[in-house]
Design a protein around this motif. Structure first.
Motif, PDB file in Angstrom:
ATOM      1  N   HIS A  85      15.702  12.568 -10.654  1.00 10.31           N
ATOM      2  CA  HIS A  85      16.116  12.150  -9.308  1.00 10.31           C
ATOM      3  C   HIS A  85      15.147  11.068  -8.824  1.00 10.31           C
ATOM      4  O   HIS A  85      13.920  11.228  -8.965  1.00 10.31           O
ATOM      5  N   ARG A  86      15.696  10.010  -8.249  1.00 10.95           N
ATOM      6  CA  ARG A  86      14.847   8.849  -7.933  1.00 10.95           C
ATOM      7  C   ARG A  86      13.667   9.218  -7.026  1.00 10.95           C
ATOM      8  O   ARG A  86      12.526   8.813  -7.253  1.00 10.95           O
ATOM      9  N   ARG A  87      13.962  10.004  -6.000  1.00 16.26           N
ATOM     10  CA  ARG A  87      12.878  10.340  -5.060  1.00 16.26           C
ATOM     11  C   ARG A  87      11.796  11.170  -5.761  1.00 16.26           C
ATOM     12  O   ARG A  87      10.601  11.035  -5.455  1.00 16.26           O
ATOM     13  N   LEU A  88      12.186  12.008  -6.714  1.00 19.75           N
ATOM     14  CA  LEU A  88      11.195  12.839  -7.405  1.00 19.75           C
ATOM     15  C   LEU A  88      10.351  12.006  -8.380  1.00 19.75           C
ATOM     16  O   LEU A  88       9.121  12.142  -8.401  1.00 19.75           O
ATOM     17  N   ASP A  90       9.661   8.948  -8.207  1.00 16.95           N
ATOM     18  CA  ASP A  90       8.750   8.125  -7.383  1.00 16.95           C
ATOM     19  C   ASP A  90       7.565   8.969  -6.904  1.00 16.95           C
ATOM     20  O   ASP A  90       6.412   8.529  -6.956  1.00 16.95           O
ATOM     21  N   ALA A  91       7.863  10.185  -6.456  1.00 13.39           N
ATOM     22  CA  ALA A  91       6.790  11.047  -5.935  1.00 13.39           C
ATOM     23  C   ALA A  91       5.821  11.430  -7.057  1.00 13.39           C
ATOM     24  O   ALA A  91       4.597  11.425  -6.861  1.00 13.39           O
ATOM     25  N   TRP A 276       8.375  18.219 -16.089  1.00 12.63           N
ATOM     26  CA  TRP A 276       8.449  16.789 -16.392  1.00 12.63           C
ATOM     27  C   TRP A 276       7.533  16.445 -17.569  1.00 12.63           C
ATOM     28  O   TRP A 276       6.599  17.189 -17.908  1.00 12.63           O
ATOM     29  N   GLN A 303      15.273  19.088  -7.238  1.00 13.62           N
ATOM     30  CA  GLN A 303      14.447  17.890  -7.444  1.00 13.62           C
ATOM     31  C   GLN A 303      14.066  17.255  -6.106  1.00 13.62           C
ATOM     32  O   GLN A 303      12.948  16.786  -5.917  1.00 13.62           O
ATOM     33  N   GLU A 304      15.030  17.273  -5.175  1.00 15.06           N
ATOM     34  CA  GLU A 304      14.756  16.705  -3.847  1.00 15.06           C
ATOM     35  C   GLU A 304      13.663  17.537  -3.152  1.00 15.06           C
ATOM     36  O   GLU A 304      12.744  16.987  -2.537  1.00 15.06           O
ATOM     37  N   ALA A 307      10.360  16.747  -4.684  1.00 14.40           N
ATOM     38  CA  ALA A 307       9.935  15.404  -4.248  1.00 14.40           C
ATOM     39  C   ALA A 307       9.274  15.507  -2.876  1.00 14.40           C
ATOM     40  O   ALA A 307       8.190  14.968  -2.639  1.00 14.40           O
ATOM     41  N   ARG A 308       9.909  16.251  -1.982  1.00 10.41           N
ATOM     42  CA  ARG A 308       9.364  16.381  -0.618  1.00 10.41           C
ATOM     43  C   ARG A 308       8.029  17.136  -0.643  1.00 10.41           C
ATOM     44  O   ARG A 308       7.126  16.831   0.134  1.00 10.41           O
ATOM     45  N   GLU A 311       5.456  14.713  -1.779  1.00  9.35           N
ATOM     46  CA  GLU A 311       5.171  13.747  -0.705  1.00  9.35           C
ATOM     47  C   GLU A 311       4.253  14.391   0.336  1.00  9.35           C
ATOM     48  O   GLU A 311       3.348  13.753   0.863  1.00  9.35           O
TER      49      GLU A 311
END
Ligand code: PMP
Ligand code: GLN
Length: 437
Positions: A85-88, A90-91, A276, A303-304, A307-308, A311
């Motif tokens: 997931h893109r946000r994950l 990135d995090a 991962w 995954q979201e 990610a949060r 963050e």
């Protein structure tokens, strides 16, 4: 319909009814988690065996889960990017880049999977051809061997050796378990494809030193071997002098290391099953191919959430409140409480420098009651007895060895201390009673 038609029909259905296991999995049927997990539940045992936390994850984790579920973005309920997931990604890149001393490319150098298990599987199956060899350091996390074998690979095993004087001590340290440098060197040859290193180690709690890792790294470079570095307990190190060293940060090792992480271990929520692999793009490609042909994409919502969570931690990485910094303090007291109790009961605990397991020599505690025989190891018998008769679940340590070396660990069982104090107290009470009986 002719009789010959009939016979061909019978043949086909015979073939379909052959439900035997595919050959590459034969011999890999047993799993300590399947057997002892089920036994613990069936006997309502106090579970200080399996590595999961029996209390709440950090409070923000639940809040962020709820917040994610309330998010009006309905696409969070649909498939997301296959490799993470893109946000994950990135995090993960933002959190880990400083620890790897490089900018990790979120799209090409991270692969998100359904836990560290599939991450390890992707690495092994992505790189090994039948006949290739994988060096495993015993005791090792048990899934490594079946994963190597199912890829057609050959495990070559070297055991950590316990310093002789420490075997006699009432309490010893996981740092007393060391690798013989020459023996390790002798394991490498032209067929060696990879080595798996797990630091902090499950089950011993050993945190590999820089010197030990450098020796392994030099051999990997000399023999052109890939290192799978299982670092799922990366944040759980007790002695500040024994820092967790990332294999990928050693000179020239980024190019040949695949680092494995686990959200379940990182955020004390093993039920998440998200993990991962971090590594350079050329190493990641084989792992991606296995993943895309097996899992394709992992649950978007989980995954979201992770990610949060990353963050959230990113904003306080350097503060003592950061969970990655406070988690060891949380477990330290529990470790020491269980070590003390095991010693008082007449077991000989090996104090872990990292992770949340303690292995302990139970031979004096159990006496001659259990003996290994052709069918079974004595630690398996002892653990089954504890679960069935005393409602206490632990894990037999020979499960972390190959058949040839199992006898070396038959006097050890593994405890997990990532449990609420009430659970630990109940476990200790059972052991104390057993001792006095
Ligand atoms: N490696 C080690 C050393 C482990 O102890 C575990 C169990 N958490 C795993 C990998 C698998 O982790 P996950 O639950 O994320 O699949
Ligand atoms: N990694 C955890 C342990 O070693 C859990 C393993 C499992 O349940 N498969 O206990």
């Amino acid at each position: 319909m002719t009789s010959s038609d009939d016979s061909s029909k019978t043949k086909t259905s015979d073939k379909k009814s052959d439900n035997s296991l595919a050959k590459r999995f034969i011999g890999l049927e047993k799993s300590i988690w399947i057997e002892f997990g089920a036994l613990a539940i069936a006997h309502k045992a106090i579970n200080v065996g399996q590595g999961f936390i029996d209390y709440a994850p950090p409070p923000y984790f639940i809040d962020l889960y709820k917040e994610t579920l309330d998010d009006p973005n309905i696409l969070l309920h649909q498939y997301t990017r296959g490799f993470g997931h893109r946000r994950l990604v990135d995090a993960i890149s933002n959190v880990y880049s400083p620890y790897f001393n490089r900018k990790i490319d979120p799209l090409n150098e991270i692969l998100v999977t359904d836990g560290a298990y599939p991450s390890i599987f992707n690495c092994i199956h992505g790189f090994m051809n039948p006949g290739d060899e994988a060096i495993l350091i015993e005791p090792f996390y048990d899934c490594y061997e079946p994963m190597v074998r199912s890829a057609g690979g050959i495990p070559r095993c070297i055991t950590l050796k316990q310093k002789p004087e420490s075997t006699k001590a009432d309490i010893s340290s996981s740092s007393d378990w060391t690798l013989d440098k020459n023996e390790l060197e002798s394991m490498f040859n032209s067929r060696t494809r990879l080595i798996i290193v797990n630091t902090p180690n499950n089950p011993t709690g050993k945190v590999f030193t820089r010197e030990e890792l450098e020796h392994i790294a030099n051999l990997c470079q000399k023999h052109d071997v890939i290192c799978i570095s299982d670092e799922v307990y990366e944040w759980i190190v007790y002695d500040k002098n024994k820092k967790h060293i990332r294999m990928a940060t050693l000179p020239n090792m980024w190019e040949r290391t695949l680092t494995i992480g686990s959200a379940g271990k990182t955020f004390s929520a093993t039920g998440l099953k998200l993990g991962w692999t971090i590594g350079s793009q050329h190493l990641m490609h084989p792992c991606q191919v296995v993943h895309q042909n097996c899992v394709y994409t992992c649950p978007t919502i989980s995954q979201e959430v992770i990610a949060r969570c990353f963050e959230y931690e990113l904003k306080r990485l350097n503060s003592p409140e950061c969970y990655f910094n406070s988690i060891s303090t949380e477990f330290l007291e529990k470790r020491d409480k269980l070590v003390q109790a095991l010693k008082e009961c007449g077991m000989k605990p090996v104090v872990p420098d990292g992770g949340y397991f303690i292995i302990a020599d139970y031979s004096q505690f159990a006496g001659d009651k259990f003996q290994s025989d052709a069918d079974d190891m004595k630690d398996f018998k002892f653990v089954r007895y504890l679960i069935k008769e005393k409602q206490l679940a632990t894990i037999p340590v020979t499960g972390f060895y190959t058949a040839d070396h199992r006898h070396l660990a038959e006097n050890y069982i593994r405890f997990c201390f990532a449990k609420k104090d009430e659970t630990l107290d109940k476990a200790i009470e059972i052991l104390r009673k057993l001792k006095t009986n």
